[in-house]
Design an enzyme around this catalytic site. Structure first.
Site, PDB file in Angstrom:
ATOM      1  N   GLY A 182       0.792  -1.204   0.001  1.00 55.02           N
ATOM      2  CA  GLY A 182      -0.041   0.283  -0.107  1.00 55.02           C
ATOM      3  C   GLY A 182       1.022   1.223  -0.018  1.00 55.02           C
ATOM      4  O   GLY A 182       2.146   1.091   0.489  1.00 55.02           O
TER       5      GLY A 182
ATOM      6  N   GLN B  63       3.106  10.065   1.134  1.00 48.57           N
ATOM      7  CA  GLN B  63       4.428   9.283   1.317  1.00 48.57           C
ATOM      8  C   GLN B  63       5.196   9.581   0.014  1.00 48.57           C
ATOM      9  O   GLN B  63       6.445   9.226  -0.013  1.00 48.57           O
ATOM     10  CB  GLN B  63       4.353   7.914   1.377  1.00 48.57           C
ATOM     11  CG  GLN B  63       3.539   7.424   2.442  1.00 48.57           C
ATOM     12  CD  GLN B  63       3.346   5.808   2.767  1.00 48.57           C
ATOM     13  OE1 GLN B  63       2.387   5.275   2.085  1.00 48.57           O
ATOM     14  NE2 GLN B  63       4.478   4.931   3.325  1.00 48.57           N
TER      15      GLN B  63
ATOM     16  N   CYS C  70       6.195  -0.055   7.174  1.00 46.06           N
ATOM     17  CA  CYS C  70       5.467   1.086   6.356  1.00 46.06           C
ATOM     18  C   CYS C  70       6.680   1.508   5.560  1.00 46.06           C
ATOM     19  O   CYS C  70       7.898   1.542   6.073  1.00 46.06           O
ATOM     20  CB  CYS C  70       5.334   1.941   7.344  1.00 46.06           C
ATOM     21  SG  CYS C  70       4.681   3.628   6.438  1.00 46.06           S
ATOM     22  N   LEU C  71       6.463   2.006   4.290  1.00 48.73           N
ATOM     23  CA  LEU C  71       7.604   2.196   3.415  1.00 48.73           C
ATOM     24  C   LEU C  71       8.101   3.486   4.100  1.00 48.73           C
ATOM     25  O   LEU C  71       9.458   3.819   3.467  1.00 48.73           O
ATOM     26  CB  LEU C  71       6.980   2.358   2.071  1.00 48.73           C
ATOM     27  CG  LEU C  71       6.842   0.971   1.346  1.00 48.73           C
ATOM     28  CD1 LEU C  71       6.280   1.451  -0.198  1.00 48.73           C
ATOM     29  CD2 LEU C  71       8.129   0.113   1.248  1.00 48.73           C
TER      30      LEU C  71
ATOM     31  N   HIS D  93      -4.237   1.045   7.422  1.00 56.59           N
ATOM     32  CA  HIS D  93      -2.893   1.647   7.438  1.00 56.59           C
ATOM     33  C   HIS D  93      -2.845   2.848   6.515  1.00 56.59           C
ATOM     34  O   HIS D  93      -2.560   4.109   6.923  1.00 56.59           O
ATOM     35  CB  HIS D  93      -2.182   0.597   7.136  1.00 56.59           C
ATOM     36  CG  HIS D  93      -0.444   0.980   7.106  1.00 56.59           C
ATOM     37  ND1 HIS D  93       0.317   0.582   7.933  1.00 56.59           N
ATOM     38  CD2 HIS D  93       0.292   1.868   6.278  1.00 56.59           C
ATOM     39  CE1 HIS D  93       1.419   0.919   7.816  1.00 56.59           C
ATOM     40  NE2 HIS D  93       1.398   1.983   6.774  1.00 56.59           N
ATOM     41  N   GLU D  94      -3.496   2.810   5.250  1.00 60.50           N
ATOM     42  CA  GLU D  94      -3.452   3.843   4.203  1.00 60.50           C
ATOM     43  C   GLU D  94      -4.247   5.185   4.649  1.00 60.50           C
ATOM     44  O   GLU D  94      -4.020   6.249   4.750  1.00 60.50           O
ATOM     45  CB  GLU D  94      -3.505   3.473   2.943  1.00 60.50           C
ATOM     46  CG  GLU D  94      -2.597   2.178   2.551  1.00 60.50           C
ATOM     47  CD  GLU D  94      -1.260   2.642   2.767  1.00 60.50           C
ATOM     48  OE1 GLU D  94      -0.862   3.656   2.551  1.00 60.50           O
ATOM     49  OE2 GLU D  94      -0.419   1.539   2.924  1.00 60.50           O
TER      50      GLU D  94
ATOM     51  N   HIS E  16      -2.441   7.312   7.253  1.00 61.51           N
ATOM     52  CA  HIS E  16      -1.710   8.071   6.354  1.00 61.51           C
ATOM     53  C   HIS E  16      -2.370   9.396   6.074  1.00 61.51           C
ATOM     54  O   HIS E  16      -1.705  10.607   6.109  1.00 61.51           O
ATOM     55  CB  HIS E  16      -1.014   7.364   5.248  1.00 61.51           C
ATOM     56  CG  HIS E  16       0.250   6.688   5.417  1.00 61.51           C
ATOM     57  ND1 HIS E  16       1.357   7.249   5.975  1.00 61.51           N
ATOM     58  CD2 HIS E  16       0.530   5.480   5.218  1.00 61.51           C
ATOM     59  CE1 HIS E  16       2.227   6.129   6.285  1.00 61.51           C
ATOM     60  NE2 HIS E  16       1.635   5.021   5.817  1.00 61.51           N
TER      61      HIS E  16
HETATM   62 ZN    ZN Z   1       2.676   3.303   5.656  1.00 58.84          ZN
END
Ligand code: ZN
Length: 165
Positions: free
Chosen positions: A46, A51, A91-92, A133-134, A137
């Site tokens: 995701g 991000q 998480c990226l 999760h997204e 963000h």
């Molecule tokens: Zn993330």
């Protein structure tokens, strides 16, 4: 289409409340494609617009990692959430941090697609987790915010000053 550098915590864009999308333009569709390509390039499941430095309410999720099965949601609203599930998340934007997070097991999310058409996603399991999760963000929340105070404190040193890469 292009792969963007990732913004890493504690970059300030990750802490902003993203702006709702009002114009469903070709730029929005390009952003969605770029998010998708960037997610695959970094082997994520995701990725949310902040991000890659864009504070707008768009994300992509695809726990299957199979091309063509991406879920892109614009202006998401969490309608219903029930049950409890917890898995180890990463998480990226927070490389090298992996922690168990409690979330709702089943959710219903409303939003729009990249053309502005209403979208309703009912999900459970890994997709429900990725969507939450997204969604977080876009509210300026990271998964580490959902950990206990003690665990957050232990991680504080790991989140050093970093930018986009
Ligand atoms: Zn993330």
């Amino acid at each position: 289409m292009c792969v963007h550098p990732l913004c890493l915590a504690p970059h300030p864009v990750l802490r902003m409340t993203a702006r709702p999308v009002e114009a469903f333009t070709s730029e929005l569709r390009r952003l969605a494609q770029d998010l998708t390509e960037t997610m695959y390039a970094h082997e994520g499941i995701g990725l949310a617009a902040p991000q890659i430095g864009q504070d707008v309410q768009v994300f992509v999720a695809n726990p299957s990692q199979q091309r063509g099965r991406e879920v892109v949601v614009v202006n998401p609203v969490l309608d219903a959430a029930e049950g409890r599930i917890s898995i180890v998340e990463g998480c990226l934007s927070l490389p090298d941090i992996w922690e168990r997070v409690k979330r709702a097991a089943r959710i219903r999310m409303r939003g729009q697609d990249v053309f502005g058409k209403p979208l309703l996603v009912e999900s459970e399991g890994l997709l429900a987790i990725a969507l939450q999760h997204e969604f977080d963000h876009l509210q300026g929340r990271l998964f580490i915010d959902r950990l206990s105070w003690i665990r957050r404190r232990r991680l504080a040193g790991a989140v050093r000053r970093r930018g986009c890469r």
